[in-house]
Design an enzyme around this catalytic site. Structure first.
Site: not given
Lengths: 241, 241
Positions: A80, A129
């Site tokens: 991430e 997202e």
DNA sequence: ACAAAAGTGTTGAGAGTACACCCATGC
DNA sequence: GCATGGGTGTACTCTCAACACTTTTGT
């Protein structure tokens, strides 16, 4: 990457054994904290699938059979943020039977402290997202993630009070004012400058770099760095002598 | 809604890989502490099967699909001791891939503090051999249980220093000398009687029962009990003001 | 009366807290 | 020279830690 949300039916393997399938799934979730412009923020992922579609969630995923829990958490963090080698610790394991409405999922939660300047801000590989949210203005979260996040925040604050992990949210070199600002942001209170400096320097976890910060407006400040050989845990007064 | 008990098909991620599909087993292990004759002891179970046959292990078992982790831990505790409603907290989750040589087992460890007089000492229903062992003279333990037990002991000692859970190892009513003896046994050091009493009484977690202990040799001591409305956590001095 | 354990205060040291002014630099 | 943030010391308070004798009971 495994996305715990995208699932489809398949036929079972030939060595199917009913007992094997009565096992809970195990995931790791990582609450990733960073300081952004004097605000304490967490990284969240917008879910694309039911349940809780379009709601935000703490990043996480299944633990693979060959990796340890720490490795799984570090992998999620790296996926991430692109960051490795940051402060991370196991937070708690959440396992209420109904915390995921689909099936039994036990999640081992971690929290990580990431220097914002180390984060890779390119769009995530899995095209999901992601967004940074202030812990003081969170969206509604999926599953029991609100609970997990509040627990992580409590633990972070508690930890700041008796250790000195705060600088793990700052760049390699930082000024004492920046460090104090970080503590004030996280703890939500103002601290006395002289006492703060005395305590931090007295705990001997920092060393001067010899260089000074020239980016500000006023007098340049000494830059400090973490002493690799220092103990992070500063012993506090004990309840019993 | 997906039925997790559906035996004919299961839900899989889109990038299905048979390796990923295997789920780890999840167990809870409970480190059960008690004070026996001024000695800190733990309850262990003698294994009858391989691996580690005839070695001692921390009591534990699989988490059932419909119970929470806390319920599973409380169930294990109750099965082994007959005791409910004691102090118990989650310790840590251990998940090294090779900690069980047979298969991947992730264990959520708890520790419990049990008053010795509350324990049911009848032979266990599952006929397994159990025994109380001093933490200062442990046998060789199966799996990574030595590690788990040492971690639990560290946590218990640490916890005693900044909270007042010690009396959870004592009967409902106890004298201050007994409580001090408990702290000294667990921490492994002697404490000053006057300072100990001042701190304990000052923290306001105990109340006099009005009755006195007549069993000893010398002057009878006041019996105290835990104040149910008290906060267990005594706030210590913080690192930052 | 004596053995055995319970109970009780004070003092010195160290840490915590509150508080206000001068310093170095850029513009 | 002035605006901006960096850097420094001291006095009071409070908590901690060390320390020894009196009290109550049973025998």
């Amino acid at each position: 990457m495994n996305n715990p949300d995208d699932k489809r039916s398949v036929q079972l393997p030939p060595d199917y054994n009913p007992e094997d399938y009565k096992r809970p799934s195990v995931t790791v979730d990582v609450v990733i904290f960073a300081l952004v412009n004097d605000d304490l923020q967490v990284l969240l992922i917008k879910r694309k699938n039911e349940p809780f579609a379009n709601m935000w969630a703490i990043p996480g995923g299944f633990v693979r059979m060959e990796e340890s829990l720490e490795e799984a958490a570090a992998r999620e963090l790296s996926e991430e943020t692109g960051v490795t080698d940051v402060y991370m610790e196991q937070l708690y394991t959440f396992g209420e039977p109904d915390r995921d409405p689909r099936t039994r999922v036990i999640t081992v939660a971690y929290f990580a402290l990431v220097p914002y300047d180390a984060i890779d801000h390119r769009p995530g590989d899995d095209a999901s997202e992601t967004g940074w949210w202030s812990v003081f203005a969170l969206p509604e979260l999926a599953f029991d993630h609100e609970h997990i996040l509040q627990y992580a925040l409590t633990r972070l604050r508690y930890k700041l009070e008796y250790t000195s992990v705060g600088f793990r949210l700052l760049p390699d070199m930082f000024t004492l004012s920046e460090l104090q600002q970080a503590y004030e942001t996280i703890l939500g209170e103002t601290l006395d400058k002289r006492n703060f400096r005395r305590k931090i320097l007295g705990s001997n976890i920092l060393e001067e770099t010899g260089t000074k910060d020239r980016s500000g407006e006023g007098r340049p400040a000494m830059l400090y760095r973490y002493r690799e050989d220092a103990l992070t845990e500063v012993k506090t007064r004990r309840l019993f002598p």
